[in-house]
Structure formats: structure tokens, C-alpha cells
Write an enzyme that holds these catalytic residues in place. Structure first.
Site, PDB file in Angstrom:
ATOM      1  N   HIS A 122      19.989  54.458  66.099  1.00 49.34           N
ATOM      2  CA  HIS A 122      21.417  55.037  66.772  1.00 49.34           C
ATOM      3  C   HIS A 122      21.127  55.982  67.924  1.00 49.34           C
ATOM      4  O   HIS A 122      22.239  55.939  68.716  1.00 49.34           O
ATOM      5  CB  HIS A 122      21.199  56.256  66.062  1.00 49.34           C
ATOM      6  CG  HIS A 122      21.703  55.843  64.386  1.00 49.34           C
ATOM      7  ND1 HIS A 122      21.940  55.416  63.675  1.00 49.34           N
ATOM      8  CD2 HIS A 122      21.660  56.721  63.100  1.00 49.34           C
ATOM      9  CE1 HIS A 122      22.831  54.669  62.258  1.00 49.34           C
ATOM     10  NE2 HIS A 122      21.953  56.131  61.880  1.00 49.34           N
ATOM     11  N   ASP A 159      18.574  49.104  57.638  1.00 47.64           N
ATOM     12  CA  ASP A 159      19.291  50.149  57.411  1.00 47.64           C
ATOM     13  C   ASP A 159      20.677  50.645  56.457  1.00 47.64           C
ATOM     14  O   ASP A 159      21.340  49.735  57.079  1.00 47.64           O
ATOM     15  CB  ASP A 159      19.225  50.812  58.511  1.00 47.64           C
ATOM     16  CG  ASP A 159      18.973  52.364  58.289  1.00 47.64           C
ATOM     17  OD1 ASP A 159      18.092  53.579  58.299  1.00 47.64           O
ATOM     18  OD2 ASP A 159      20.359  52.867  58.541  1.00 47.64           O
ATOM     19  N   HIS A 161      22.693  52.107  57.858  1.00 50.32           N
ATOM     20  CA  HIS A 161      23.297  52.394  58.688  1.00 50.32           C
ATOM     21  C   HIS A 161      23.288  51.812  60.096  1.00 50.32           C
ATOM     22  O   HIS A 161      22.616  50.888  59.667  1.00 50.32           O
ATOM     23  CB  HIS A 161      22.890  54.131  59.595  1.00 50.32           C
ATOM     24  CG  HIS A 161      23.126  54.913  58.622  1.00 50.32           C
ATOM     25  ND1 HIS A 161      22.010  55.285  57.838  1.00 50.32           N
ATOM     26  CD2 HIS A 161      24.208  55.947  57.770  1.00 50.32           C
ATOM     27  CE1 HIS A 161      22.497  56.436  56.812  1.00 50.32           C
ATOM     28  NE2 HIS A 161      23.753  56.493  56.782  1.00 50.32           N
ATOM     29  N   ASP A 246      17.301  53.518  53.274  1.00 52.95           N
ATOM     30  CA  ASP A 246      18.468  54.155  52.256  1.00 52.95           C
ATOM     31  C   ASP A 246      19.447  53.190  52.058  1.00 52.95           C
ATOM     32  O   ASP A 246      20.347  53.667  51.493  1.00 52.95           O
ATOM     33  CB  ASP A 246      19.224  54.894  53.717  1.00 52.95           C
ATOM     34  CG  ASP A 246      19.335  54.309  55.388  1.00 52.95           C
ATOM     35  OD1 ASP A 246      18.871  53.200  55.208  1.00 52.95           O
ATOM     36  OD2 ASP A 246      19.506  55.351  56.436  1.00 52.95           O
TER      37      ASP A 246
END
Length: 334
Positions: A122, A159, A161, A246
Site C-alpha cells: 500500500h 493479497d 487488498h 488475508d
């Protein structure tokens, strides 16, 4: 596998209630203690020059001073302490180690996996966000491209995200192909499937934003039908997996349904894809916040390199996932 690990990464103290805590690394190491043949490498701290290859100098200076002053809350999700500066340099350095090891021929049971923290995908060129300070895989990709034997790097981010930072850092760069499977609508809300890169990097970004409830069948189909064909056409010299766990069905912060065995199957696909491309293969830890699911999934990844063959998935691709994959294939002319 060989795991990149450095003790200072435990000293990045996010507080007792933060999901991205040092307990993640402790859980991973406890799980790996049950495995045979696991080795650890300490790596090194990423140099300022290596970090500045993907981050703006004003941001790096600000973060260093922020940590030197004792840290605090950078934003609603991202915190730091004094030790976070060294931990962030260590996490980036471990990713650099992983890329170099893969390019130098380490594969099979020696395949490198950097398990540093804080995570990275991120982190933007000019800002920390989403638990991330430096974009570890971006630093490592830029480092790999400095080598004479590397012309192109591919990154598959599994991931849950979207890795907004990795995409934005490289979206106009034809030397890096970034592909992401992520849950639509989750933080940070980026990663539309129509985003395919800009300028000279047009065509080297692939986003597969699944709706919630997708699992092994959908993720494997995304690799088989979209990511693998695109990467084979691209022909990278190095393949990084931004390995967040995740999307696991037992992770507390997502709605996806990937199983532990599913991560074994995804790993098996990456081994085969890297072989077909003649590319080095390296893993870099991102998210994963259910400690048992995280630990068991990384053990499963390791077991694939120790000779384990994951059980074939027999599930059909659900309509909610099929439509997304088909749209991505149309956008990328696959």
C-alpha cells in the site's frame, strides 16, 4: 524454502490491538518450526539509494524524522515507533535479498521468501498507508532491474487488498507487470479492472477485483485464464509473489474463501509459471491477520517446495467470479 527474517522487524510496535502486529511473524516462525529443512537468512538493510529508487526523497526524510522523534500515528491505520525506521529498511532489504537469491538460481527447496514487516504494497511513492511504510516489493523490483541480467519483472499480488502503491509506482513502466487479485470494495478502494497501465506501461497492469465469497476455484481460474497467459506473453526474468494470506476463509478482515490447500495450489501454479517463463521466483510477505490461517498457509507454501502435491480443486467457478475473469480477459484481449 529459505526465509528472509530479521529480529528488528519484531520491534515495529503497532500496539496491542492492531491487526498488523509482531505476533504475525512469531506465529509464522512457530509454524515453520514444525517443518524440515527450513533455513533463515538475515539479509541486510535497504540503502537510502535503493529506497529512493521508488520513493520520493521528501517522504523518506519525513518518515525518518517521524521515527526519530518517537513515531506515533501517521494515519488512521498506520503507526510507527522509533524502531520502525530500521524495521522498514530491514523489510525492504529482505525483499531485495529474495529477488537477488531467485535471480542467482535459488529455487526448489532454496526458493526465497521474505517475511519482513511492516508490509509494503500500500505504500505510495510519497506516502505511508495501510500499515505500510516502504513498498518492499517495489524496492526489490527496482533493485532487480538494476542488474544486467534483468529486463522485465512481474509481480502477482494475491493479497485480498489491492496493492495501490505497487500499481501506481509502476503503472507507466513497461519493465514491470503488476497483476492483482483482490476483493472489490475493500480498502483502499482502488484496482478497477479497466486500469491497465498508462503511457509506456499501457497493458502492464492487470486487476482482477473479485466480489466477496470467491475461493479456490475463482482464484485458480484467474491465474490459469488471465494472469498466466499475460505473464507468459510478457516473458519476465523474475516473478515476485506479493504474498498476503488475508483472502483465507478464516481471515478476520475479508469475505473471501481461499483455503489453506488453495494457497498450496496457487504456489504450485507459480512454480509452473516461473518455469515456463524461465524466471526466478521469490515471495514477499504482505497481509494475513488470522494467525493460525497465516501460519498454516505459509507452511503449505513451504511444503510445495518440499515435494508436496496439493489436492486438485474440484469446485466449479461461481458465476460471480466467472464474470470478473471474463471481463478481465476482454479488457486485455486474452
Amino acid at each position: 524454502m529459505r526465509f528472509g527474517y530479521r529480529e528488528v522487524c519484531l520491534r515495529h510496535d503497532t500496539g496491542s490491538r492492531h491487526p498488523e502486529s509482531a505476533d504475525r511473524l512469531r506465529a509464522i516462525k512457530r509454524g515453520l518450526s514444525k517443518e524440515h529443512g527450513v533455513a533463515y537468512e538475515e539479509g541486510r538493510l535497504a540503502s537510502p539509494e535503493e529506497i529512493l529508487a521508488v520513493h520520493e526523497s521528501a517522504y523518506v526524510d519525513e518518515l525518518e524524522q517521524f521515527c526519530a522523534d518517537g513515531g506515533g500515528t501517521w494515519d488512521a491505520d498506520t503507526v510507527a515507533v522509533e524502531a520502525s525506521w530500521e524495521a522498514a529498511r530491514a523489510a525492504a532489504g529482505l525483499s531485495l535479498w529474495a529477488g537477488d537469491a531467485a535471480l542467482d538460481g535459488d529455487g526448489g527447496r532454496e526458493t526465497p521468501f521474505a517475511i519482513g514487516r511492516p508490509p509494503g504494497h500500500h505504500a505510495e511513492a510519497d506516502d505511508a498507508m495501510g500499515f505500510c511504510l516502504f513498498n518492499n516489493v517495489a524496492v526489490a523490483a527496482a533493485g532487480a532491474l538494476d542488474r544486467d541480467d534483468v529486463d522485465r519483472v512481474a509481480v502477482f499480488d494475491w493479497d485480498v487488498h489491492h496493492g495501490n502503491g505497487t500499481q501506481h509506482i509502476f503503472e507507466d513502466d513497461p519493465e514491470v507487470f503488476y497483476a492483482s487479485t483482490h476483493e472489490r470494495g475493500l480498502f483502499p478502494g482502488t484496482g478497477d479492472l479497466r486500469e491497465t497501465g498508462t503511457g509506456e506501461g499501457q497493458g502492464t497492469t492487470m486487476n482482477i477485483p473479485f466480489p466477496g465469497g470467491c475461493g479456490d476455484a475463482e482464484y485458480l481460474a484467474a491465474v490459469d485464464e488471465a494472469i498466466a497467459p499475460a505473464f507468459e506473453q510478457y516473458d519476465p526474468d523474475l516473478l515476485f509473489v506479493s504474498a498476503g494470506f488475508d483472502a483465507h476463509r478464516k481471515d478476520p478482515i475479508s469475505r473471501q474463501r481461499v483455503s489453506t490447500e488453495g494457497y498450496g495450489l496457487l504456489t504450485d501454479r507459480m512454480v509452473d509459471l516461473a518455469d515456463r517463463c524461465g524466471a526466478g521466483l521469490a515471495f514477499v510477505l504482505e497481509g494475513g491477520y488470522g494467525l493460525e490461517a497465516l501460519s498454516e498457509s505459509i507452511r503449505k507454501v513451504n511444503s510445495v517446495f518440499d515435494g508436496y502435491t496439493p489436492a486438485a480443486n474440484e469446485e466449479e467457478v461461481a458465476a460471480r467470479g466467472r464474470s470478473t475473469i471474463d471481463d478481465v480477459r476482454d479488457v486485455h484481449d486474452l
